[in-house]
Design a protein around this motif. Sequence first.
Motif, mmCIF file in Angstrom:
data_model
loop_
_atom_site.group_PDB
_atom_site.id
_atom_site.type_symbol
_atom_site.label_atom_id
_atom_site.label_comp_id
_atom_site.label_asym_id
_atom_site.label_seq_id
_atom_site.Cartn_x
_atom_site.Cartn_y
_atom_site.Cartn_z
ATOM 1 N N VAL A 32 0.753 -1.092 -0.129
ATOM 2 C CA VAL A 32 0.036 -0.091 -0.142
ATOM 3 C C VAL A 32 1.031 1.206 0.016
ATOM 4 C CG1 VAL A 32 -1.875 1.146 1.016
ATOM 5 C CG2 VAL A 32 -1.857 -1.140 1.254
ATOM 6 N N LYS A 33 0.684 1.867 -0.917
ATOM 7 C CA LYS A 33 1.579 3.288 -1.055
ATOM 8 C C LYS A 33 0.791 4.438 -1.216
ATOM 9 C CE LYS A 33 5.519 1.192 -3.651
ATOM 10 N NZ LYS A 33 6.297 1.155 -4.868
ATOM 11 N N ASP A 34 1.298 5.652 -0.726
ATOM 12 C CA ASP A 34 0.661 6.825 -0.883
ATOM 13 C C ASP A 34 1.066 7.532 -2.090
ATOM 14 O OD1 ASP A 34 -0.302 9.238 -0.482
ATOM 15 O OD2 ASP A 34 0.956 10.041 1.091
ATOM 16 N N VAL A 35 0.403 7.369 -3.328
ATOM 17 C CA VAL A 35 0.725 7.617 -4.412
ATOM 18 C C VAL A 35 0.568 8.941 -4.948
ATOM 19 C CG1 VAL A 35 0.230 6.883 -6.790
ATOM 20 C CG2 VAL A 35 -0.085 5.110 -5.229
ATOM 21 N N ASP A 36 -0.399 9.624 -4.300
ATOM 22 C CA ASP A 36 -0.656 11.155 -4.791
ATOM 23 C C ASP A 36 0.395 12.107 -4.255
ATOM 24 O OD1 ASP A 36 -2.585 10.046 -6.397
ATOM 25 O OD2 ASP A 36 -4.173 10.298 -4.785
ATOM 26 N N ARG A 37 0.877 11.617 -2.968
ATOM 27 C CA ARG A 37 1.750 12.360 -2.201
ATOM 28 C C ARG A 37 2.908 11.789 -1.609
ATOM 29 N NH1 ARG A 37 -2.193 16.137 1.727
ATOM 30 N NH2 ARG A 37 -3.756 16.362 0.155
ATOM 31 N N ASN A 38 4.014 12.695 -1.411
ATOM 32 C CA ASN A 38 5.210 12.042 -0.709
ATOM 33 C C ASN A 38 5.829 10.881 -1.192
ATOM 34 O OD1 ASN A 38 4.331 13.794 1.768
ATOM 35 N ND2 ASN A 38 2.765 12.111 1.735
ATOM 36 N N GLY A 39 6.001 11.082 -2.578
ATOM 37 C CA GLY A 39 6.940 10.175 -3.438
ATOM 38 C C GLY A 39 6.519 8.453 -3.183
ATOM 39 N N GLN A 57 -6.020 2.225 -1.255
ATOM 40 C CA GLN A 57 -6.122 3.652 -1.220
ATOM 41 C C GLN A 57 -5.726 4.247 0.053
ATOM 42 O OE1 GLN A 57 -10.019 4.953 -2.134
ATOM 43 N NE2 GLN A 57 -9.291 7.116 -2.785
ATOM 44 N N VAL A 58 -5.040 5.450 -0.230
ATOM 45 C CA VAL A 58 -4.646 6.143 0.769
ATOM 46 C C VAL A 58 -5.364 7.452 0.967
ATOM 47 C CG1 VAL A 58 -2.616 7.561 2.141
ATOM 48 C CG2 VAL A 58 -2.280 5.270 0.844
ATOM 49 N N GLN A 59 -5.701 7.932 2.207
ATOM 50 C CA GLN A 59 -6.522 9.124 2.258
ATOM 51 C C GLN A 59 -6.213 9.860 3.133
ATOM 52 O OE1 GLN A 59 -10.169 6.974 4.002
ATOM 53 N NE2 GLN A 59 -10.864 6.279 1.973
ATOM 54 N N PRO A 68 -4.014 12.216 10.897
ATOM 55 C CA PRO A 68 -4.248 13.069 9.624
ATOM 56 C C PRO A 68 -4.173 12.121 8.439
ATOM 57 C CG PRO A 68 -1.842 13.180 10.207
ATOM 58 C CD PRO A 68 -2.675 12.465 11.313
ATOM 59 N N HIS A 69 -3.974 11.108 8.517
ATOM 60 C CA HIS A 69 -4.138 10.162 7.268
ATOM 61 C C HIS A 69 -4.510 8.759 7.574
ATOM 62 C CE1 HIS A 69 -0.274 8.053 8.642
ATOM 63 N NE2 HIS A 69 -0.549 7.291 7.466
ATOM 64 N N SER A 70 -5.179 8.071 6.585
ATOM 65 C CA SER A 70 -5.744 6.735 6.863
ATOM 66 C C SER A 70 -5.459 5.620 5.497
ATOM 67 C CB SER A 70 -6.955 6.593 7.313
ATOM 68 O OG SER A 70 -7.380 5.520 7.850
ATOM 69 N N PHE A 71 -5.753 4.591 5.572
ATOM 70 C CA PHE A 71 -5.937 3.883 4.398
ATOM 71 C C PHE A 71 -6.659 2.645 4.356
ATOM 72 C CE2 PHE A 71 -2.380 1.856 6.972
ATOM 73 C CZ PHE A 71 -2.578 0.519 6.796
ATOM 74 N N VAL A 84 -10.203 -10.101 2.800
ATOM 75 C CA VAL A 84 -9.507 -9.286 4.003
ATOM 76 C C VAL A 84 -9.581 -7.913 3.616
ATOM 77 C CG1 VAL A 84 -7.753 -9.082 5.676
ATOM 78 C CG2 VAL A 84 -8.154 -11.385 4.649
ATOM 79 N N GLU A 85 -10.061 -7.115 4.707
ATOM 80 C CA GLU A 85 -9.992 -5.677 4.435
ATOM 81 C C GLU A 85 -9.527 -5.213 5.620
ATOM 82 O OE1 GLU A 85 -13.474 -3.271 2.875
ATOM 83 O OE2 GLU A 85 -14.536 -5.320 2.672
ATOM 84 N N LEU A 86 -8.436 -4.255 5.175
ATOM 85 C CA LEU A 86 -7.659 -3.128 6.178
ATOM 86 C C LEU A 86 -8.499 -1.942 6.220
ATOM 87 C CD1 LEU A 86 -4.135 -4.147 5.585
ATOM 88 C CD2 LEU A 86 -5.631 -5.251 7.302
ATOM 89 N N LEU A 87 -8.998 -1.578 7.221
ATOM 90 C CA LEU A 87 -10.250 -0.439 7.223
ATOM 91 C C LEU A 87 -9.545 0.771 7.772
ATOM 92 C CD1 LEU A 87 -12.922 -2.689 8.454
ATOM 93 C CD2 LEU A 87 -12.794 -1.809 6.214
ATOM 94 N N PRO A 88 -9.921 1.860 7.260
ATOM 95 C CA PRO A 88 -9.577 3.338 7.785
ATOM 96 C C PRO A 88 -9.988 3.602 9.208
ATOM 97 C CG PRO A 88 -10.638 3.421 5.465
ATOM 98 C CD PRO A 88 -10.798 2.180 5.857
#
Length: 347
Positions: A32-39, A57-59, A68-71, A84-88
Amino acid sequence: MTRFALAAAAAVAAALPALAADKPLVMTRYTVKDVDRNGNQPLMTILIPKGWKAESQVQWTLASVMAPHSFWAKFAAPDDSAAVELLPIMMGQYNTGPYAPPQGDPGPKDVAEGLLRVAKAVRPKAKLKVTASESTKAKSTPSKPAPDAESTVTEQTGTVTVTYTVGDREVEEEFAGSVYVQETSLGGMTARNWFVHELRAVRADKGKLADVRPVGVAVVRSAKPTPEFLLAIEFAKECVANVWRHKLAMDKLDADLWRRTTREVSETWRKTTEERWASQDRRYETMQDLLGGVQRFRSEKGHEVLLPQSHTHAWEGPDDTYLLTNDPSYRPDADFKGDWVKLKAKR
């Protein structure tokens, strides 16, 4: 939520009928990657059985200084019979005082109620029936961030299992996670901040949950946040704190006391966040112990691997691939290319 620990999940052979009983379970990494921010900062890496599908998806919500963030991530068998789901994080705030009516949501009374809230939120159309619930004893830690201020942090971990119908199938789903509540009082005013976090849901057809339950409980400890990502976290925290300072400064009823309360609460949040991250591994191990069925191995690459007890032997190979087997004489050389190293149990 975890402190950017690489996390992994393994399924037992019963969840993969295509694999013969004497064949090893093959798992591959999905990050799981923070694609839109932080490289493309990697937040979590999950080991999933080969052939399973995965998405994530990272939020960035900026809803709290502490989160401040979750995924969100989901990985499922090809026929969707197991998932399996890893939930925000689910979170809320509740404020009371002598000059204004209570505001916000006081949150769940315990981890079971919190997990049931999560289940109803993510399965809004299902008629859920609770069939099992298990939890650790709630742990409360008091502190005094200021001479006339008091703060208490309460944590509890647990699981709630529900059944419901999907089409013509009856399914079981186990929700696991922790409840974190911080309550700070000053001058007759109280600020309560709560989180239901480290959330994981395992779903299977009724009668198969015990077979699939190890999915999501294994962890590989090696990830660390990049300096850029830590800066982004600090910036997000300051944005949230500024919003709260402005909101409370606009309140004309005893504004100075409100501002001071905000300052004390924000400082407590900062300190507690640091402590919360520092103790993440210990708390995550508590969840592993509660969920059961895990054993620890030491990798030659320098990280610790937690794998389900459904298999007694584990191998680590090329391309971040893992094999699980119950055959002590099994060697990967005959079936797989590359160099394989048998993981040693951690004592």
